[in-house]
Design an enzyme around this catalytic site. Structure first.
Site, short mmCIF file in Angstrom:
data_model
loop_
_atom_site.label_atom_id
_atom_site.label_comp_id
_atom_site.label_asym_id
_atom_site.label_seq_id
_atom_site.Cartn_x
_atom_site.Cartn_y
_atom_site.Cartn_z
N GLU A 118 -3.13 -4.13 -3.82
CA GLU A 118 -1.93 -3.39 -3.44
C GLU A 118 -0.72 -3.83 -4.28
OE1 GLU A 118 0.67 -2.48 0.63
OE2 GLU A 118 -0.47 -4.35 0.45
N LYS A 195 0.19 5.17 1.38
CA LYS A 195 -0.04 4.30 2.53
C LYS A 195 0.43 4.99 3.79
CE LYS A 195 0.86 -0.56 3.80
NZ LYS A 195 1.44 -1.82 3.25
N CYS A 232 -3.91 -1.28 2.63
CA CYS A 232 -3.51 -2.47 3.38
C CYS A 232 -3.50 -2.30 4.89
CB CYS A 232 -2.14 -2.96 2.87
SG CYS A 232 -1.78 -4.68 3.36
#
Length: 391
Positions: A118, A195, A232
């Protein structure tokens, strides 16, 4: 002590008697995986460039009507290369050079798809809540310097590259996003996945920089299989994995930047459980090292102000739909993990366990309007896939 611990595997190998070790690995990691025989010059290059290199294979049963669908995936974890006080351009260039060395070794090992961690081009500065210089690391997903860098690597090595960056959306008010850019083996930008869950833990709040993404649960059709990117914090949400899988993903990458006290006990469980529940391969990646910032900050945990977020514990691994998984990479060192996987194992496991119940069998769903999700292909043609559920 915790920050110096090489890996769980290293501790077990050191203290468990050799005759008992295979059974311990079976209980911890499922069926025994075949170790890949990696080229000697690749091993030498990894040693020269000071990063760990491991390789394992997930085999599937032979079928009469389908040939094996074997793909090699590479996961890269790494430290930042320069102090966080160094000029932004120098930090980015140094990380580019580091990754280029590791990708070259991945190519020597015949890797087809590689994924970075990430926000790989920068320190994980989102804990600081400062704007400058951290927002200067943000780039265009379509034509930024990092995307162009990855396009050249992809074309050079005939390799699909998943590049998670801090994106500056120049066409829409210069909005910032936490984004993974997917680049085909021909160098074309297949698209991007943002994300879709972000942490708000104490006063560590990533919405200081960006909000939840607006790209949904995109799946990308590559030359080597259908892939998705669950960035994540999204790994903590079971339905997140489910939607990527429902939309057709065979491999779901989870590029992360996560620290010990916050999540390490969850790390070996979540992505592996997602692989089992969703009949797909999952690939969690975490950075390593401790990143020091010039100005102190707090994290809402009652501790005094400090200059670093904690230690990133690496431990990247790959999990398969049958519950087996690779050992993890080091907790403290840069590394490249290579997993050879036969994607036929996804359907074979689905046929055996069938955890994902068809929505058509649910009477409450039969009369609901259907939506269509699409796969992004190399030439940007949209191939529609009926999934029988409104999303």
């Amino acid at each position: 002590m915790s920050e110096e611990l090489q890996s769980l595997e290293h501790v077990l190998e050191k203290h468990i008697p050799a005759p008992e070790l295979p059974e311990v690995w079976r209980l911890l990691y499922g069926r025994e995986l075949r170790s890949l025989e990696l080229p000697g010059h690749a091993v030498d290059s990894a040693s020269h460039h000071r990063f760990e290199l491991k390789g394992y294979a997930f085999d599937a049963a032979s079928e009469q009507l389908r040939k094996p669908r074997v793909v090699r995936v590479g996961l890269i974890q790494n430290k930042i290369q320069l102090p966080t006080t160094s000029p932004v351009a120098e930090q980015v260039n140094a990380i580019h050079r580091r990754i280029a060395d590791i990708v070259e070794v991945a190519a020597l090992c015949d890797v087809n798809i590689v994924c970075f961690q990430e926000a790989w081009t920068m320190p994980f500065a989102f804990c600081t809540r400062e704007r400058l210089p951290w927002t200067e690391f943000a780039e265009s997903a379509e034509n930024g310097v990092t995307t162009k860098f990855c396009q050249e690597l992809a074309k050079k090595y005939n390799m699909v590259i998943v590049s998670p960056i801090l994106e500056r959306d120049e066409l829409h008010g210069e909005t910032l996003w936490n984004t993974a850019v997917v680049i085909s083996n021909t160098g074309a930008v297949l698209g991007k996945s943002r994300k879709n869950h972000i942490p708000r833990v104490g006063d560590f709040n990533e919405s200081t920089y960006y909000m939840e993404g607006n790209t949904g649960h995109r799946v990308f059709q590559t030359a080597y299989g259908k892939i998705a990117v669950n960035i994540c914090y999204g790994r903590h949400h079971p339905l997140n994995w489910l939607m990527y899988s429902t939309n057709g993903a065979e491999i779901i990458f989870n590029p992360s930047a996560t620290v010990g006290e916050l999540s390490e006990s969850l790390w070996p469980i979540e992505a592996r459980n997602a692989a089992i529940a969703n009949h797909c391969f999952t690939c969690p990646i975490n950075r390593v090292g401790t990143e020091h910032f010039e100005n102190e900050f707090t994290s809402g945990d009652g501790k005094e102000a400090h200059n670093d977020f904690g230690y990133f514990y690496g431990s990247s691994y790959v999990a398969a739909p049958d519950g087996s998984r690779t050992p993890g990479l080091s907790r403290v060192c840069d590394g490249l993990l290579i997993a050879e996987m036969d994607l036929n194992l996804c359907r074979q496991t689905n046929d055996k366990w069938n955890f994902k119940v068809s929505t058509s069998s649910n009477k409450n769903m039969q009369n609901r309007p259907h939506k269509y999700q699409h796969f992004f292909t190399d030439n940007h043609v949209r191939v529609y896939s009926h999934i029988g559920v409104e999303v």
